[in-house]
Write an enzyme that holds these catalytic residues in place. Structure first.
Site, PDB file in Angstrom:
ATOM      1  N   HIS A  54       0.825  -1.205   0.000  1.00 51.34           N
ATOM      2  CA  HIS A  54       0.000   0.000   0.000  1.00 51.34           C
ATOM      3  C   HIS A  54       0.861   1.258   0.000  1.00 51.34           C
ATOM      4  O   HIS A  54       0.547   2.246  -0.685  1.00 51.34           O
ATOM      5  CB  HIS A  54      -0.919  -0.015   1.220  1.00 51.34           C
ATOM      6  CG  HIS A  54      -1.875   1.118   1.276  1.00 51.34           C
ATOM      7  ND1 HIS A  54      -2.267   1.707   2.446  1.00 51.34           N
ATOM      8  CD2 HIS A  54      -2.512   1.810   0.289  1.00 51.34           C
ATOM      9  CE1 HIS A  54      -3.110   2.686   2.194  1.00 51.34           C
ATOM     10  NE2 HIS A  54      -3.273   2.780   0.890  1.00 51.34           N
ATOM     11  N   GLU A  57       2.084   1.820  -3.412  1.00 53.19           N
ATOM     12  CA  GLU A  57       1.001   2.393  -4.228  1.00 53.19           C
ATOM     13  C   GLU A  57       0.998   3.913  -4.108  1.00 53.19           C
ATOM     14  O   GLU A  57       0.857   4.629  -5.112  1.00 53.19           O
ATOM     15  CB  GLU A  57      -0.338   1.815  -3.780  1.00 53.19           C
ATOM     16  CG  GLU A  57      -1.542   2.423  -4.485  1.00 53.19           C
ATOM     17  CD  GLU A  57      -2.809   2.317  -3.657  1.00 53.19           C
ATOM     18  OE1 GLU A  57      -3.537   3.323  -3.565  1.00 53.19           O
ATOM     19  OE2 GLU A  57      -3.068   1.231  -3.095  1.00 53.19           O
ATOM     20  N   HIS A  58       1.148   4.413  -2.904  1.00 58.14           N
ATOM     21  CA  HIS A  58       1.211   5.870  -2.697  1.00 58.14           C
ATOM     22  C   HIS A  58       2.427   6.471  -3.399  1.00 58.14           C
ATOM     23  O   HIS A  58       2.322   7.507  -4.071  1.00 58.14           O
ATOM     24  CB  HIS A  58       1.289   6.184  -1.201  1.00 58.14           C
ATOM     25  CG  HIS A  58      -0.033   6.180  -0.510  1.00 58.14           C
ATOM     26  ND1 HIS A  58      -0.570   7.281   0.110  1.00 58.14           N
ATOM     27  CD2 HIS A  58      -0.951   5.186  -0.352  1.00 58.14           C
ATOM     28  CE1 HIS A  58      -1.740   6.992   0.632  1.00 58.14           C
ATOM     29  NE2 HIS A  58      -1.999   5.710   0.375  1.00 58.14           N
ATOM     30  N   GLU A 134      -3.764   7.066   7.662  1.00 56.56           N
ATOM     31  CA  GLU A 134      -4.895   6.391   7.018  1.00 56.56           C
ATOM     32  C   GLU A 134      -5.323   5.176   7.825  1.00 56.56           C
ATOM     33  O   GLU A 134      -6.509   4.922   8.018  1.00 56.56           O
ATOM     34  CB  GLU A 134      -4.526   5.944   5.594  1.00 56.56           C
ATOM     35  CG  GLU A 134      -4.644   7.015   4.551  1.00 56.56           C
ATOM     36  CD  GLU A 134      -4.401   6.461   3.161  1.00 56.56           C
ATOM     37  OE1 GLU A 134      -4.145   5.238   3.024  1.00 56.56           O
ATOM     38  OE2 GLU A 134      -4.468   7.240   2.197  1.00 56.56           O
TER      39      GLU A 134
END
Length: 425
Positions: A54, A57-58, A134
């Site tokens: 993740h 991905e950022h 997040e």
């Protein structure tokens, strides 16, 4: 509804570097959905480094040798496109929705960051902090997400699917820049990727453009992916969780189910069962529990078979005010049992017609078609199998559904209640 020759009209080909390309033509509007699926997800992360996929991905939206740090989305927005990405247990996907005239720009940008990503210490630190926040906001401070993650851990136990897609707070802060760069080098390669193009595009044009922009990206040795254990234990787990922020009681019951990769001969019968029991307001459980008995405010069923390991079959319900959890579970069990007794050719035909109508809608929507076809291909479906989903559904009999249900409801399962925490508790 007449039998369709093809659900999506998928064509595929491979580039010399091993990249698979799926093309789904739809010439109703001059638009295109452009997606790149990498066949690696959070399940493939190193132990103790949950959240690596993740976080990468950022960072993919930061910069390359050709695109300045933080300018990727600016370029997309200035050209009228929409861009996003998502990470799952099994795969990671990057997608844009464009006017067809901007397809070459989309390909340039995506092929560029497939091979030229640059991660600065400053960008890494900033994005890791964002991912950490997040996690706090989306999971830890969200009762439904926190409850769902806890249920998954009970169901999957030591299986990789029991891990959080976004990682735990401790894992996230343990990730180093070297961890992310290693994951990128191991899995972000054309021979581990699928390009999906859906919209105003034909196969000859797709071949020319894919070769022009992606053909020059060099293939690499793909890193070792996670090994999935066989789960043959049968168990039932009950969990009650009280949280202050929970708005209303909610029941989630999840069964370990066959997936395409662990029992593909059963997935179509289970798909029909899911639609029959609880997909939409015409489904059996909705009619029995919400409309007839007034025992529930909502009830739904979902079945996930697009995974590299096992799948899941879940029933989710919100009881009506004043209906106690134990009493509601009894009513739910009775409704499921009665619905299974009522399966016949007429009921099955209605369910399958609804499912086939949904496939027609998907076929006419390039965004949804790209997502569904890409997701299926990412876990091993061939284009022929993707295009014959309707025929597989039509071939399901009432006996198939009953047999699949009998096996399913004997499988390992977790049943959990999320309950509001009252003052003083």
């Amino acid at each position: 509804m007449p039998v369709r020759a093809e659900v999506f009209g998928v064509s595929d080909f491979y580039l010399d570097n091993g990249m698979q390309v799926l093309v789904i033509p739809n010439h109703k509007a001059p638009i295109v959905k452009h997606m790149v699926w990498y066949k690696a997800g959070s399940a493939d992360e190193p132990h103790g480094r949950g959240g690596t996929a993740h976080l990468l991905e950022h960072l993919m939206f930061r910069g390359t040798k050709k695109v300045k740090d933080g300018k990727f989305n600016d370029i997309v927005n200035r050209n009228g496109g929409e861009s996003n990405a998502f990470t799952s247990l099994d795969y990671t996907a990057y997608h844009q929705f464009w006017d067809i005239s901007r397809l070459e720009l989309a390909m340039f940008l995506e092929a560029d960051r497939m091979q030229n990503l640059r991660i600065t210490p400053e960008a890494f630190a900033k994005e890791r902090d964002i991912v950490y926040q997040e996690r706090r906001q989306v999971v830890d401070n969200n009762p439904l997400s926190y409850f769902g993650e806890s249920l998954r851990k009970l169901l999957w136990q030591n299986h990789p699917y029991g891990l959080s897609v976004g990682g735990t707070p401790e894992d996230i802060m343990a990730i180093t820049q070297a961890d992310v760069e290693d994951y990128y080098q191991r899995f972000y390669a054309p021979n581990n990727a699928i390009l999906v193009l859906a919209g105003d595009i034909d196969v000859p044009t797709a071949k020319v453009l894919a070769e022009k922009y992606y053909g020059g990206v060099k293939a690499r040795n793909i890193g070792e992916k996670v090994s999935f254990p066989n789960l043959d234990r049968k168990f039932q787990v009950q969990m009650d969780m009280k949280l202050p922020a929970a708005a209303a009681p909610r029941l989630v019951r999840t069964y370990l189910a066959p997936s395409y990769n662990t029992g593909n001969e059963q997935i179509y019968a289970l798909s029909v069962l899911s639609a029959y029991l609880g997909e939409g307001e015409t489904s059996k459980l909705y009619k029995k529990l919400v409309l007839d008995k007034k025992a529930a405010l909502a009830v739904s069923v979902s079945y996930d078979y697009s995974s590299r390991s096992y799948g899941t079959f879940s029933i989710t319900a919100v009881p009506a005010e004043g209906v106690a959890p134990k009493a509601f579970e009894k009513k739910l069990d009775e409704a499921v049992a009665q619905a299974l007794k009522e399966i016949n050719d007429e009921e099955l035909s209605k369910t399958k017609q609804k499912m086939l109508a949904g496939l027609v809608y998907l076929r006419d929507n390039p965004e949804d078609a790209a997502y569904i076809a890409g997701m299926m291909a990412a876990v091993g479906f061939s284009p022929t199998e993707i295009d014959n989903v309707d025929k597989k559904i039509q071939a399901v009999s009432a006996a198939d559904v009953k047999n699949a249900a009998a096996k399913l409801f004997e499988a390992a399962s977790v049943s959990g209640w999320l309950l509001p925490m009252k003052d003083g508790e």
